[in-house]
Design a protein around this motif. Structure first.
Motif, PDB file in Angstrom:
ATOM      1  N   ASP A  75       0.854  -1.187   0.000  1.00  0.00           N
ATOM      2  CA  ASP A  75       0.000   0.000   0.000  1.00  0.00           C
ATOM      3  C   ASP A  75       0.886   1.232   0.000  1.00  0.00           C
ATOM      4  O   ASP A  75       1.692   1.435   0.909  1.00  0.00           O
ATOM      5  N   SER A  76       0.734   2.052  -1.013  1.00  0.00           N
ATOM      6  CA  SER A  76       1.605   3.222  -1.142  1.00  0.00           C
ATOM      7  C   SER A  76       0.930   4.511  -0.694  1.00  0.00           C
ATOM      8  O   SER A  76       1.207   5.586  -1.224  1.00  0.00           O
ATOM      9  N   GLY A  77       0.045   4.403   0.313  1.00  0.00           N
ATOM     10  CA  GLY A  77      -0.568   5.601   0.881  1.00  0.00           C
ATOM     11  C   GLY A  77      -2.035   5.750   0.572  1.00  0.00           C
ATOM     12  O   GLY A  77      -2.537   6.873   0.434  1.00  0.00           O
ATOM     13  N   SER A  78      -2.745   4.656   0.479  1.00  0.00           N
ATOM     14  CA  SER A  78      -4.173   4.698   0.140  1.00  0.00           C
ATOM     15  C   SER A  78      -4.972   5.446   1.207  1.00  0.00           C
ATOM     16  O   SER A  78      -4.672   5.366   2.396  1.00  0.00           O
ATOM     17  N   THR A  79      -5.997   6.157   0.750  1.00  0.00           N
ATOM     18  CA  THR A  79      -6.918   6.830   1.672  1.00  0.00           C
ATOM     19  C   THR A  79      -8.242   6.084   1.780  1.00  0.00           C
ATOM     20  O   THR A  79      -9.126   6.507   2.512  1.00  0.00           O
ATOM     21  N   ASP A  80      -8.361   4.979   1.044  1.00  0.00           N
ATOM     22  CA  ASP A  80      -9.579   4.173   1.124  1.00  0.00           C
ATOM     23  C   ASP A  80      -9.280   2.888   1.900  1.00  0.00           C
ATOM     24  O   ASP A  80      -8.329   2.813   2.670  1.00  0.00           O
ATOM     25  N   ARG A  81     -10.049   1.836   1.690  1.00  0.00           N
ATOM     26  CA  ARG A  81      -9.916   0.595   2.446  1.00  0.00           C
ATOM     27  C   ARG A  81      -9.058  -0.451   1.732  1.00  0.00           C
ATOM     28  O   ARG A  81      -9.197  -1.653   1.959  1.00  0.00           O
ATOM     29  N   THR A  82      -8.145  -0.004   0.875  1.00  0.00           N
ATOM     30  CA  THR A  82      -7.320  -0.939   0.121  1.00  0.00           C
ATOM     31  C   THR A  82      -6.627  -1.955   1.018  1.00  0.00           C
ATOM     32  O   THR A  82      -6.691  -3.166   0.781  1.00  0.00           O
ATOM     33  N   ILE A 103      15.618   5.129   4.083  1.00  0.00           N
ATOM     34  CA  ILE A 103      15.554   5.964   2.877  1.00  0.00           C
ATOM     35  C   ILE A 103      14.126   6.484   2.740  1.00  0.00           C
ATOM     36  O   ILE A 103      13.207   5.694   2.505  1.00  0.00           O
ATOM     37  N   PRO A 104      13.890   7.789   2.889  1.00  0.00           N
ATOM     38  CA  PRO A 104      12.530   8.323   2.776  1.00  0.00           C
ATOM     39  C   PRO A 104      11.910   7.968   1.425  1.00  0.00           C
ATOM     40  O   PRO A 104      12.549   8.110   0.376  1.00  0.00           O
ATOM     41  N   ALA A 105      10.689   7.506   1.466  1.00  0.00           N
ATOM     42  CA  ALA A 105      10.010   7.092   0.241  1.00  0.00           C
ATOM     43  C   ALA A 105       9.549   8.303  -0.553  1.00  0.00           C
ATOM     44  O   ALA A 105       9.220   9.347  -0.003  1.00  0.00           O
ATOM     45  N   VAL A 106       9.532   8.146  -1.865  1.00  0.00           N
ATOM     46  CA  VAL A 106       8.954   9.149  -2.751  1.00  0.00           C
ATOM     47  C   VAL A 106       7.743   8.527  -3.434  1.00  0.00           C
ATOM     48  O   VAL A 106       7.580   7.310  -3.469  1.00  0.00           O
ATOM     49  N   HIS A 107       6.870   9.381  -3.952  1.00  0.00           N
ATOM     50  CA  HIS A 107       5.665   8.896  -4.603  1.00  0.00           C
ATOM     51  C   HIS A 107       6.009   8.302  -5.961  1.00  0.00           C
ATOM     52  O   HIS A 107       6.780   8.880  -6.719  1.00  0.00           O
ATOM     53  N   GLY A 108       5.448   7.149  -6.263  1.00  0.00           N
ATOM     54  CA  GLY A 108       5.637   6.569  -7.586  1.00  0.00           C
ATOM     55  C   GLY A 108       5.572   5.057  -7.567  1.00  0.00           C
ATOM     56  O   GLY A 108       5.944   4.402  -6.591  1.00  0.00           O
ATOM     57  N   LEU A 207      18.193 -11.068 -11.524  1.00  0.00           N
ATOM     58  CA  LEU A 207      18.260  -9.994 -12.515  1.00  0.00           C
ATOM     59  C   LEU A 207      17.712  -8.694 -11.929  1.00  0.00           C
ATOM     60  O   LEU A 207      18.332  -7.629 -12.064  1.00  0.00           O
ATOM     61  N   LEU A 208      16.557  -8.750 -11.283  1.00  0.00           N
ATOM     62  CA  LEU A 208      15.939  -7.539 -10.734  1.00  0.00           C
ATOM     63  C   LEU A 208      16.881  -6.794  -9.793  1.00  0.00           C
ATOM     64  O   LEU A 208      16.923  -5.559  -9.786  1.00  0.00           O
ATOM     65  N   GLU A 209      17.623  -7.529  -8.986  1.00  0.00           N
ATOM     66  CA  GLU A 209      18.463  -6.870  -7.996  1.00  0.00           C
ATOM     67  C   GLU A 209      19.671  -6.178  -8.620  1.00  0.00           C
ATOM     68  O   GLU A 209      20.364  -5.417  -7.952  1.00  0.00           O
ATOM     69  N   ARG A 210      19.887  -6.389  -9.911  1.00  0.00           N
ATOM     70  CA  ARG A 210      20.998  -5.748 -10.625  1.00  0.00           C
ATOM     71  C   ARG A 210      20.558  -4.528 -11.419  1.00  0.00           C
ATOM     72  O   ARG A 210      21.388  -3.842 -12.028  1.00  0.00           O
ATOM     73  N   LEU A 211      19.249  -4.239 -11.434  1.00  0.00           N
ATOM     74  CA  LEU A 211      18.722  -3.172 -12.283  1.00  0.00           C
ATOM     75  C   LEU A 211      18.351  -1.938 -11.465  1.00  0.00           C
ATOM     76  O   LEU A 211      17.811  -2.063 -10.369  1.00  0.00           O
ATOM     77  N   PRO A 212      18.605  -0.732 -12.012  1.00  0.00           N
ATOM     78  CA  PRO A 212      18.062   0.481 -11.382  1.00  0.00           C
ATOM     79  C   PRO A 212      16.566   0.574 -11.657  1.00  0.00           C
ATOM     80  O   PRO A 212      16.077   0.057 -12.658  1.00  0.00           O
ATOM     81  N   PHE A 213      15.826   1.231 -10.749  1.00  0.00           N
ATOM     82  CA  PHE A 213      14.381   1.361 -10.882  1.00  0.00           C
ATOM     83  C   PHE A 213      14.001   2.830 -10.980  1.00  0.00           C
ATOM     84  O   PHE A 213      14.135   3.570 -10.005  1.00  0.00           O
ATOM     85  N   PRO A 214      13.529   3.308 -12.132  1.00  0.00           N
ATOM     86  CA  PRO A 214      12.898   4.627 -12.150  1.00  0.00           C
ATOM     87  C   PRO A 214      11.757   4.638 -11.145  1.00  0.00           C
ATOM     88  O   PRO A 214      10.994   3.675 -11.060  1.00  0.00           O
ATOM     89  N   VAL A 215      11.621   5.718 -10.374  1.00  0.00           N
ATOM     90  CA  VAL A 215      10.657   5.691  -9.275  1.00  0.00           C
ATOM     91  C   VAL A 215       9.210   5.861  -9.739  1.00  0.00           C
ATOM     92  O   VAL A 215       8.287   5.527  -8.993  1.00  0.00           O
ATOM     93  N   GLY A 216       8.986   6.357 -10.935  1.00  0.00           N
ATOM     94  CA  GLY A 216       7.622   6.663 -11.357  1.00  0.00           C
ATOM     95  C   GLY A 216       7.141   5.827 -12.522  1.00  0.00           C
ATOM     96  O   GLY A 216       7.438   4.640 -12.650  1.00  0.00           O
ATOM     97  N   TYR A 217       6.373   6.461 -13.409  1.00  0.00           N
ATOM     98  CA  TYR A 217       5.736   5.769 -14.517  1.00  0.00           C
ATOM     99  C   TYR A 217       6.725   5.166 -15.516  1.00  0.00           C
ATOM    100  O   TYR A 217       6.348   4.299 -16.299  1.00  0.00           O
ATOM    101  N   GLY A 218       7.949   5.617 -15.497  1.00  0.00           N
ATOM    102  CA  GLY A 218       8.929   5.104 -16.450  1.00  0.00           C
ATOM    103  C   GLY A 218       9.503   3.762 -16.084  1.00  0.00           C
ATOM    104  O   GLY A 218      10.358   3.231 -16.810  1.00  0.00           O
TER     105      GLY A 218
END
Length: 316
Positions: A75-82, A103-108, A207-218
């Motif tokens: 849950d990335s900050g839901s305001t409903d009953r997710t 590490i403070p989280a950012v939205h995305g 493989l996943l642990e070797r890749l950088p992750f864009p934080v948003g839609y990209g």
């Protein structure tokens, strides 16, 4: 398409029906592979519960060997009953901010997917969007299948039809207007992917642990491009899982998504100077059009293999 891509399309494009569940369970038992399914969720109370219930019913409960070992909703900050709905349906629910609190989280979305590596343990990590309707467990078993039966495959995307209302094949507007042209022009070896931006894909953890992750839609485009450069085209595959029904976003939200995807591509093309990371859109107000400027995601998380909490967990 390039001749190499035509060959890849023929050899690495499958249907979910090609690998029945009993075949997958046999392969999973023989290899001892574990599977984690992650649903990133933000205000998805209307759909997340049904998705969790289908996965539990078809791929966990009542099987001699569960295909899915972990089912996690972040849950990335839901305001409903997710969170409540997901937990009641049988998922383990974790809040984004409780994972790697140093590490403070950012939205995305990409931020959530990156942190999920620290909250899961499966050898294969399968991502599924939480807004899908009329969900089929083939979205999971289909894309996990090649990773259980094909040792050389490391990254599998789902492919499907995407209707827009009653119009077949008209969904995926950002894919057709932005992502597909970018891939065909700059990464033509990826031109064979039917749904390059789809949110359903399964990847080997190593493989996943070797890749950088864009934080948003990209994040989807970034992971696909970086996976190509890391393991090569023949380690990538796609599986037809039928039809994808989900909530469609409005045109301005799609514009912001498109800008983030372009920025992600531009960074990978240049690894240097970035275009101005802002997007101005217009909304009609009482006195005419009003400009609204939004930041375009410019941050990426490093490969998880270099994060001390993750490395420490593996040693332990």
């Amino acid at each position: 398409m390039l001749e190499e891509v035509e060959r890849w399309f023929a050899d690495r494009s499958w249907s979910a029906a090609d690998r029945p569940l009993d075949q997958l369970l046999s392969a999973k038992r023989a290899a001892g592979t574990t599977v984690s399914v992650v649903l990133p969720a933000l205000d998805e109370e209307e759909t997340v519960g049904a998705i969790v219930e289908v996965i539990r019913r078809d791929l966990i409960d009542g099987l001699p060997l569960p295909l899915v070992d972990e089912l996690l909703v972040i849950d990335s900050g839901s305001t409903d009953r997710t969170a409540e709905v997901a937990a009641k349906a049988g998922a383990r629910v974790v809040h984004r901010d409780d994972i790697l609190p140093r590490i403070p989280a950012v939205h995305g979305k990409g931020e959530v997917l990156w942190r999920s590596l620290l909250a899961t343990t499966g050898d294969v990590v399968c991502f599924v969007d939480a807004d899908l309707r009329d969900f089929s467990s083939a979205f999971v078993s289909g894309i996990v299948g090649p990773l259980l039966t094909e040792p050389d495959v490391q990254f599998v995307k789902a492919m499907y039809d995407r209707p827009l209302g009653d119009a077949p094949g008209q969904g995926g507007r950002v894919t057709e207007l932005v992502a597909r042209p970018l891939l065909n022009l700059h990464w033509p070896r990826l031109a064979g992917f039917v749904q390059p931006l789809g949110g359903e894909y399964a990847v080997r953890r190593e493989l996943l642990e070797r890749l950088p992750f864009p934080v948003g839609y990209g994040v989807e485009l970034g992971l696909l491009v970086d996976a190509l450069h890391t393991v090569g085209l023949d380690a990538l595959a796609q599986v037809d899982v039928g039809v994808r029904l989900h909530r469609h976003q409005d045109g301005q939200a799609l514009g912001r998504m498109a800008a983030a995807i372009y920025r992600t591509a531009q960074l990978r093309l240049s690894r240097g100077h970035l275009v101005r990371p802002e997007l101005t859109q217009f909304e009609r107000g009482p006195d005419g059009f009003v400009p609204r400027t939004y930041p375009v995601d410019t941050e990426e998380r490093p490969p998880m293999a270099g994060v001390k909490e993750y490395s420490g967990r593996r040693v332990a």
